[in-house]
Motif scaffolding. Sequence first.
Motif, short mmCIF file in Angstrom:
data_model
loop_
_atom_site.label_atom_id
_atom_site.label_comp_id
_atom_site.label_asym_id
_atom_site.label_seq_id
_atom_site.Cartn_x
_atom_site.Cartn_y
_atom_site.Cartn_z
N GLN A 54 0.83 -1.21 0.00
CA GLN A 54 0.00 0.00 0.00
C GLN A 54 0.86 1.26 0.00
O GLN A 54 0.58 2.21 -0.73
CB GLN A 54 -0.93 0.02 1.21
CG GLN A 54 -2.06 -0.98 1.13
CD GLN A 54 -2.91 -0.97 2.40
OE1 GLN A 54 -2.43 -0.68 3.49
NE2 GLN A 54 -4.17 -1.30 2.23
N ILE A 58 0.85 4.11 -2.83
CA ILE A 58 0.56 5.49 -2.46
C ILE A 58 1.64 6.42 -2.97
O ILE A 58 1.35 7.50 -3.49
CB ILE A 58 0.39 5.63 -0.93
CG1 ILE A 58 -0.91 4.96 -0.49
CG2 ILE A 58 0.42 7.09 -0.50
CD1 ILE A 58 -1.03 4.77 1.01
N LYS A 72 -3.83 8.96 2.52
CA LYS A 72 -3.71 7.50 2.42
C LYS A 72 -2.54 7.00 3.27
O LYS A 72 -2.65 5.99 3.96
CB LYS A 72 -3.51 7.07 0.97
CG LYS A 72 -4.76 7.20 0.12
CD LYS A 72 -4.46 6.76 -1.31
CE LYS A 72 -5.66 6.84 -2.21
NZ LYS A 72 -5.33 6.44 -3.60
N LYS A 86 -11.39 8.19 4.01
CA LYS A 86 -12.31 8.16 2.87
C LYS A 86 -13.11 9.45 2.78
O LYS A 86 -13.28 9.99 1.69
CB LYS A 86 -13.26 6.97 2.99
CG LYS A 86 -12.63 5.63 2.73
CD LYS A 86 -13.67 4.54 2.91
CE LYS A 86 -13.07 3.16 2.88
NZ LYS A 86 -14.07 2.12 3.10
#
Length: 101
Positions: A54, A58, A72, A86
Amino acid sequence: MAIEIIPEWMAALEEEDISFIKNFVLASGSLKEMAKHYGVTYPTVRLRLDKLIQKINISDDYAEEPYVALIKRMAVNDRLDFDTAKILISEYKKSKRGEKK
């Protein structure tokens, strides 16, 4: 003298992430071996690898949307919960769409 060129995705990682990658390569990509090396369970190593993936994804997004990448990254590093992340990203994108009109 060799010139060191570090990819942006790698420069964004913490030292412990780089160490994990090195150990992963030395273990021939075996999560089972990584679990033994770190003295943890396989699912723990799998989770660590998923978070690292991740982080790399990112960092690839950073050049295009630095604010979104920051949110993020904070969520991946457990500094911000995913639901809040979110909402922040959604509101940011709404405001960006409003600017383009």
